[in-house]
Write a protein that holds these residues in place. Structure first.
Motif, PDB file in Angstrom:
ATOM      1  N   THR A 142       0.836  -1.195   0.000  1.00  0.00           N
ATOM      2  CA  THR A 142       0.000   0.000   0.000  1.00  0.00           C
ATOM      3  C   THR A 142       0.871   1.245   0.000  1.00  0.00           C
ATOM      4  OG1 THR A 142      -1.756  -1.136   1.220  1.00  0.00           O
ATOM      5  CG2 THR A 142      -1.806   1.270   1.217  1.00  0.00           C
ATOM      6  N   VAL A 168      -1.274   7.181   0.622  1.00  0.00           N
ATOM      7  CA  VAL A 168      -2.731   7.016   0.647  1.00  0.00           C
ATOM      8  C   VAL A 168      -3.188   6.139   1.802  1.00  0.00           C
ATOM      9  CG1 VAL A 168      -2.917   4.921  -0.766  1.00  0.00           C
ATOM     10  CG2 VAL A 168      -4.691   6.678  -0.932  1.00  0.00           C
ATOM     11  N   TYR A 214      -5.870   7.415   4.424  1.00  0.00           N
ATOM     12  CA  TYR A 214      -7.198   7.833   3.985  1.00  0.00           C
ATOM     13  C   TYR A 214      -8.247   6.832   4.469  1.00  0.00           C
ATOM     14  CZ  TYR A 214      -5.511  11.493   0.819  1.00  0.00           C
ATOM     15  OH  TYR A 214      -4.959  12.631   0.295  1.00  0.00           O
ATOM     16  N   MET A 244      -8.857   2.752   3.509  1.00  0.00           N
ATOM     17  CA  MET A 244      -7.668   2.348   2.771  1.00  0.00           C
ATOM     18  C   MET A 244      -6.711   1.498   3.596  1.00  0.00           C
ATOM     19  SD  MET A 244      -8.118   3.278  -0.261  1.00  0.00           S
ATOM     20  CE  MET A 244      -6.535   2.611  -0.752  1.00  0.00           C
ATOM     21  N   ARG A 250      -5.381  12.682  -3.828  1.00  0.00           N
ATOM     22  CA  ARG A 250      -6.620  13.095  -3.151  1.00  0.00           C
ATOM     23  C   ARG A 250      -7.838  12.888  -4.048  1.00  0.00           C
ATOM     24  NH1 ARG A 250      -3.324  17.322  -1.065  1.00  0.00           N
ATOM     25  NH2 ARG A 250      -3.942  18.704  -2.766  1.00  0.00           N
ATOM     26  N   TRP A 294      -8.628   9.164  -4.561  1.00  0.00           N
ATOM     27  CA  TRP A 294      -9.334   8.608  -3.406  1.00  0.00           C
ATOM     28  C   TRP A 294     -10.773   9.103  -3.363  1.00  0.00           C
ATOM     29  CZ3 TRP A 294     -11.883  10.976   0.573  1.00  0.00           C
ATOM     30  CH2 TRP A 294     -12.381  10.114   1.560  1.00  0.00           C
ATOM     31  N   TYR A 301     -12.839   7.152  -5.688  1.00  0.00           N
ATOM     32  CA  TYR A 301     -13.090   5.845  -5.070  1.00  0.00           C
ATOM     33  C   TYR A 301     -14.183   5.955  -4.008  1.00  0.00           C
ATOM     34  CZ  TYR A 301     -12.136   2.391  -1.360  1.00  0.00           C
ATOM     35  OH  TYR A 301     -12.246   1.451  -0.370  1.00  0.00           O
ATOM     36  N   TRP A 349     -10.229  -0.004  -5.008  1.00  0.00           N
ATOM     37  CA  TRP A 349      -9.383  -0.071  -3.812  1.00  0.00           C
ATOM     38  C   TRP A 349      -8.009  -0.608  -4.183  1.00  0.00           C
ATOM     39  CZ3 TRP A 349      -6.361  -3.439  -1.118  1.00  0.00           C
ATOM     40  CH2 TRP A 349      -5.943  -3.039   0.157  1.00  0.00           C
ATOM     41  N   ILE A 402      -5.956   2.162  -6.360  1.00  0.00           N
ATOM     42  CA  ILE A 402      -5.264   3.266  -5.696  1.00  0.00           C
ATOM     43  C   ILE A 402      -4.359   2.804  -4.567  1.00  0.00           C
ATOM     44  CG2 ILE A 402      -7.020   4.949  -6.346  1.00  0.00           C
ATOM     45  CD1 ILE A 402      -8.085   4.857  -3.536  1.00  0.00           C
ATOM     46  N   THR A 403      -4.475   1.538  -4.185  1.00  0.00           N
ATOM     47  CA  THR A 403      -3.482   0.985  -3.260  1.00  0.00           C
ATOM     48  C   THR A 403      -2.123   0.902  -3.949  1.00  0.00           C
ATOM     49  OG1 THR A 403      -5.084  -0.299  -1.972  1.00  0.00           O
ATOM     50  CG2 THR A 403      -2.805  -1.080  -1.967  1.00  0.00           C
ATOM     51  N   PRO A 456      -1.883   5.197  -6.620  1.00  0.00           N
ATOM     52  CA  PRO A 456      -2.719   6.337  -6.211  1.00  0.00           C
ATOM     53  C   PRO A 456      -2.560   7.561  -7.106  1.00  0.00           C
ATOM     54  CG  PRO A 456      -0.883   6.054  -4.708  1.00  0.00           C
ATOM     55  CD  PRO A 456      -0.891   4.852  -5.599  1.00  0.00           C
TER      56      PRO A 456
END
Length: 314
Positions: free
Chosen positions: A20, A24, A27, A30, A114, A117, A120, A158, A161-162, A165
């Motif tokens: 990860t 991020v 957040y 996450m 940002r 996320w 998402y 998920w 952006i893991t 991002p």
């Protein structure tokens, strides 16, 4: 055996923690896939089983005001997301070709993280689409495609952006999707406002074309990767998944287009014959992501079963 299974789960959790992106990790939703997977499983259970059975002995709620506020709020949220994607690279520094993942902590990279996320997280807000359907006893509008789209999209994002991002070329489809949602939620807001706004909804037949255009743009853009002499995108698997996603949904939406507009099998079709009580049937148009375009009047009751996303024979 149980101890080995627990050990493997802990190893997987540790691996995900190590992969990860630190930028991020703090957040909401996450920290691990457990929280978001639990929410989505609860959503599916509510949509298919709990909600319809709860409403079976209750009258449908009239939620027009709440729906107007919700839909127009989603217009503003998605418009903001589009703006942030543009300012984070797509309208400033990106080439629209081989744009790599930004691994720095520059202001632009953090801004992209940002908005990625936020896109998402907006998918969890969109679960309210189904809640409104359930509370208004419109279970016939909750198709397999509707539930699949609303649960699969946030689940896959998920993982996206893991790993990515600040995803470079991998974030293009999110910006296009948010743009489409500005148009769609604007339509839904007008539709929920009542019959006096129906004259402004003449363009509803183009909604499917807008969806198809979305997947064409996404597929063409991401396909560039396969024809470039050199593109060192850091997570090629993400490119492959986006391409598969674009083509898969293009085929589903194309099938709907053929069934609804070429073969004329709309679900349901408009019936101009007077009914026994002197009223006429409500005109509803289905769009292929499982959502329906309606005038907000009348109520549809069903047996609580979920349809498999097929176009119904009239």
């Amino acid at each position: 055996m149980l101890r080995e299974a627990v050990s493997n789960i802990l190893k997987l959790h540790s691996y995900l923690q190590s992969r990860t992106d630190a930028r991020v990790r703090d957040y909401p939703l996450m920290q691990s896939p457990v929280e978001m997977t639990s929410i989505l499983l609860g959503y599916v259970l509510f949509s298919v089983y709990i909600g319809p059975r709860f409403m079976a002995n209750h009258k449908p709620f009239r939620l027009n005001t709440a729906m107007i506020i919700y839909n127009l709020s989603m217009v503003l949220l998605n418009a903001y997301i589009v703006y942030e994607f543009m300012m984070s690279g797509w309208g400033t520094t990106f080439t629209w070709r081989c744009d790599l993942i930004d691994t720095s902590s520059s202001p632009q990279a953090l801004r992209m993280i940002r908005v990625a996320w936020l896109f998402y997280f907006s998918k969890f807000i969109e679960l309210l689409d189904t809640v409104f359907f359930v509370l208004r006893k419109k279970q016939n509008q909750i198709t397999f495609l509707h539930v699949f789209h609303h649960s699969f999209m946030p689940w896959t994002w998920w993982w996206g952006i893991t790993l990515t991002p600040a995803g470079g070329m991998g974030s293009f489809h999110a910006m296009v999707n948010a743009t489409v949602h500005v148009i769609m939620y604007f339509y839904y807001g007008l539709s929920a406002a009542g019959p006096r706004f129906q004259k402004y909804l003449w363009w509803k037949k183009y909604m499917t074309a807008i969806q198809l255009t979305q997947f064409v743009l996404v597929s063409i853009h991401i396909s560039q990767y396969y024809f470039m002499e050199e593109c060192d995108y850091q997570v090629p698997m993400w490119i492959h998944l986006i391409w598969i996603y674009g083509v898969f949904f293009f085929l589903l939406f194309s099938n709907f287009w053929v069934q609804a507009y070429i073969k004329g099998k709309r679900l349901p079709a408009m019936d101009n014959k007077p009914k026994l009580n002197g009223s006429t049937s409500e005109h509803i148009t289905v769009v292929p992501n499982g959502k329906h375009l309606e005038n907000g009047n009348g109520h549809h009751h069903s047996n609580g079963k979920i349809f498999l996303g097929k176009v119904k024979e009239i």
